[in-house]
Write a protein that holds these residues in place. Structure first.
Motif, PDB file in Angstrom:
ATOM      1  N   GLU A 159      15.114  55.673 -33.475  1.00 33.81           N
ATOM      2  CA  GLU A 159      15.857  55.037 -34.557  1.00 33.81           C
ATOM      3  C   GLU A 159      17.350  55.155 -34.271  1.00 33.81           C
ATOM      4  O   GLU A 159      17.805  56.165 -33.722  1.00 33.81           O
ATOM      5  CB  GLU A 159      15.549  55.695 -35.909  1.00 33.81           C
ATOM      6  CG  GLU A 159      14.108  55.588 -36.343  1.00 33.81           C
ATOM      7  CD  GLU A 159      13.873  56.161 -37.738  1.00 33.81           C
ATOM      8  OE1 GLU A 159      14.861  56.670 -38.339  1.00 33.81           O
ATOM      9  OE2 GLU A 159      12.734  56.099 -38.227  1.00 33.81           O
ATOM     10  N   GLN A 160      18.080  54.120 -34.636  1.00 30.61           N
ATOM     11  CA  GLN A 160      19.539  54.170 -34.481  1.00 30.61           C
ATOM     12  C   GLN A 160      20.181  53.296 -35.535  1.00 30.61           C
ATOM     13  O   GLN A 160      19.737  52.171 -35.794  1.00 30.61           O
ATOM     14  CB  GLN A 160      19.974  53.707 -33.091  1.00 30.61           C
ATOM     15  CG  GLN A 160      21.470  53.869 -32.853  1.00 30.61           C
ATOM     16  CD  GLN A 160      21.893  53.469 -31.456  1.00 30.61           C
ATOM     17  OE1 GLN A 160      21.075  53.062 -30.627  1.00 30.61           O
ATOM     18  NE2 GLN A 160      23.177  53.572 -31.162  1.00 30.61           N
ATOM     19  N   GLU A 161      21.214  53.827 -36.150  1.00 29.79           N
ATOM     20  CA  GLU A 161      22.007  53.067 -37.117  1.00 29.79           C
ATOM     21  C   GLU A 161      23.465  53.175 -36.698  1.00 29.79           C
ATOM     22  O   GLU A 161      23.989  54.261 -36.470  1.00 29.79           O
ATOM     23  CB  GLU A 161      21.814  53.608 -38.534  1.00 29.79           C
ATOM     24  CG  GLU A 161      22.511  52.789 -39.598  1.00 29.79           C
ATOM     25  CD  GLU A 161      22.156  53.252 -40.999  1.00 29.79           C
ATOM     26  OE1 GLU A 161      22.192  52.422 -41.935  1.00 29.79           O
ATOM     27  OE2 GLU A 161      21.850  54.440 -41.160  1.00 29.79           O
ATOM     28  N   ALA A 166      21.084  48.271 -37.405  1.00 26.38           N
ATOM     29  CA  ALA A 166      20.138  49.373 -37.234  1.00 26.38           C
ATOM     30  C   ALA A 166      18.916  48.860 -36.486  1.00 26.38           C
ATOM     31  O   ALA A 166      18.583  47.671 -36.532  1.00 26.38           O
ATOM     32  CB  ALA A 166      19.728  49.960 -38.583  1.00 26.38           C
ATOM     33  N   ARG A 394      20.646  48.247 -46.721  1.00 20.78           N
ATOM     34  CA  ARG A 394      20.039  49.437 -46.101  1.00 20.78           C
ATOM     35  C   ARG A 394      19.255  49.000 -44.854  1.00 20.78           C
ATOM     36  O   ARG A 394      18.021  49.016 -44.841  1.00 20.78           O
ATOM     37  CB  ARG A 394      19.112  50.135 -47.096  1.00 20.78           C
ATOM     38  CG  ARG A 394      19.771  50.582 -48.388  1.00 20.78           C
ATOM     39  CD  ARG A 394      18.734  51.093 -49.370  1.00 20.78           C
ATOM     40  NE  ARG A 394      18.042  52.268 -48.868  1.00 20.78           N
ATOM     41  CZ  ARG A 394      16.883  52.720 -49.368  1.00 20.78           C
ATOM     42  NH1 ARG A 394      16.294  52.060 -50.355  1.00 20.78           N
ATOM     43  NH2 ARG A 394      16.318  53.794 -48.873  1.00 20.78           N
ATOM     44  N   LEU A 396      18.675  50.320 -41.854  1.00 19.27           N
ATOM     45  CA  LEU A 396      17.780  51.271 -41.209  1.00 19.27           C
ATOM     46  C   LEU A 396      16.486  51.409 -42.005  1.00 19.27           C
ATOM     47  O   LEU A 396      15.386  51.397 -41.432  1.00 19.27           O
ATOM     48  CB  LEU A 396      18.457  52.633 -41.047  1.00 19.27           C
ATOM     49  CG  LEU A 396      17.587  53.720 -40.402  1.00 19.27           C
ATOM     50  CD1 LEU A 396      17.130  53.293 -39.010  1.00 19.27           C
ATOM     51  CD2 LEU A 396      18.333  55.049 -40.330  1.00 19.27           C
TER      52      LEU A 396
END
Length: 436
Positions: A159-161, A166, A394, A396
């Motif tokens: 996961e990456q934001e 994201a 939002r 992510l």
């Protein structure tokens, strides 16, 4: 990526050791480390023999239970050599004789095939401990030096934001490794305005080292865009150049020195390969580029406006639809639907990067994803229905929800999705997304 027009390797379907699904060309099981280069011969029959131990009163003691499959057991056991006969014991003066103390079992001999590991020594800084036994150290190949348990790979779930973009990638429920990769980044144009980048790549499973191919392509494309966009290169031209750079990076994997041919005798004709799809938001434009069957969708904030798919697959199904031989429902229901006709790799027929530029007139969300997601939300309307209402604020969380949607649907493939919120000041009515 499950299928392609590339030749399939013959291989075991399941690991003989842990019955995890295998991919064509695997030399070792990714779950338990089983060596797949040779199938062991069936073990010889070893009948169970009851061993009685005489007691002092002459009665036979209960046979000792032998369990070669106990945890930590190797399946082999040793019998102690017979010792000298004990001297005659004096008669007991009591009517009840005290039980003789049990003999202390000698520790099992160490397995010469397993390197000795000092578990008492404290782990050094940065050393990973096994998630199974929590004592052994993890070697560079991802296996515990103590119990041999395969450790979770970093790429199993990522996961990456980064600011307003994201991405989430997951191994899925059926594959033993994640062959997808992604890159998200932000930069600035020469006038100081922001540019947002998302690249998603899907390794072709029938190729060798598909996980390396997707990682190389995502990294190369991202770096090319971060270099060209600040110089003032038009985003659509920059995307074209990024796809070419990604293709060159994947091609180089097939020519890497020091990769022994005996590990993959078909590497010369089954080169690493992947698909690529990317999106760039810059100067009020949305630019997309792709090779293969990964996709970009547009989902407007106003859900009463129609969503849209912005890419066309390089696949057998898309060719059938374009030729008028099948409608889309028929083509994608065919078992050949996901056979791709375009990919990045040294054995690709011809590199044909596709790019398109759009100028949305309203705010919305850009969904960049692999077929591991869109298999469970194929049409634009289905994808829009799967995207949570608050995904633009939002991203992510929205990406996590979409990955969960694919896993709930069966998770048959690796799943990767990147979300890029696209903000536009209100400008009145118009089409959801127009070509620039």
């Amino acid at each position: 990526m499950k299928m392609s027009q590339k030749p399939q390797e013959t291989a075991l379907s399941k690991c003989p050791g842990c019955e995890e699904p295998l991919e064509p060309g695997d030399l070792f099981c990714g779950a338990c480390g089983y060596d797949l280069s040779a199938v062991p011969a069936p073990p010889q029959d070893r009948p169970t023999i009851a061993m009685t131990v005489p007691t002092e009163n002459g009665a036979a003691a209960r046979p000792a239970e032998v369990r070669p499959d106990e945890p930590g057991g190797s399946g082999d056991f040793e019998l102690a050599a017979p010792g000298p006969a004990p001297a005659s014991a004096p008669a007991a003066t009591s009517s009840t004789a005290a039980p003789a103390p049990a003999a202390k079992a000698s520790p099992p001999a160490p397995d010469p095939r397993t390197p000795a590991v000092d578990l008492s020594a404290p782990p050094s800084a940065g050393t990973k401990l096994c998630v199974a036994c929590r004592a052994g150290r993890v070697d560079t190949d991802g296996y515990c030096e103590n119990c041999g348990h395969a450790q979770p790979r970093e790429r199993d779930h990522m996961e990456q934001e980064l600011g307003s973009v994201a991405a989430v990638s997951d191994r899925g429920l059926r594959h033993h490794r994640n062959e997808d990769s992604f890159a998200v980044s932000t930069t600035a144009l020469p006038d100081g305005s922001p540019a947002v980048v998302a690249i998603v790549c899907d390794g072709v499973s029938s190729a060798s080292r598909p996980d390396e191919a997707s990682a190389a392509a995502a990294s190369a494309a991202n770096e090319a865009l971060l270099e060209s966009l600040p110089r003032g290169t038009h985003p659509q031209q920059a995307m074209h150049e990024a796809i070419v750079a990604a293709a060159e990076s994947v091609n180089s994997l097939a020519q890497e020195p020091g990769r022994a041919m005996e590990h993959d005798p078909h590497r010369h004709r089954n080169a690493p390969a992947c698909t690529l799809v990317g999106a760039v938001m810059a100067a009020g434009l949305l630019v997309v580029g792709w090779v293969g069957d990964s996709r970009v969708y547009w989902v407007p904030d106003d859900r009463t406006s129609p969503p849209a798919r912005l890419t066309e697959d390089d696949s057998w199904a898309a060719q059938m639809v374009a030729a008028g031989l099948m409608n889309e429902a028929e083509a994608y229901a065919d078992e050949r639907a996901h056979a791709i006709t375009g990919w990045l790799g040294a054995d690709a027929y011809e590199l044909e990067p596709h790019t398109a530029s759009f100028k949305p007139d309203r705010s919305g969300l850009v969904v960049v994803c692999t077929d591991g997601l869109w298999n469970y939300a194929e049409s634009a309307a289905e994808m829009a229905a799967a995207v949570p209402a608050d995904a633009r604020s939002r991203p992510l969380h929205g990406a996590q929800v979409l990955v969960g949607h694919a896993l709930d649907g069966g998770g048959h493939d690796n799943v990767t999705v990147a979300l890029l919120p696209f903000a536009v000041p209100p400008q009145g009515a118009g089409s959801a997304c127009g070509t620039a």
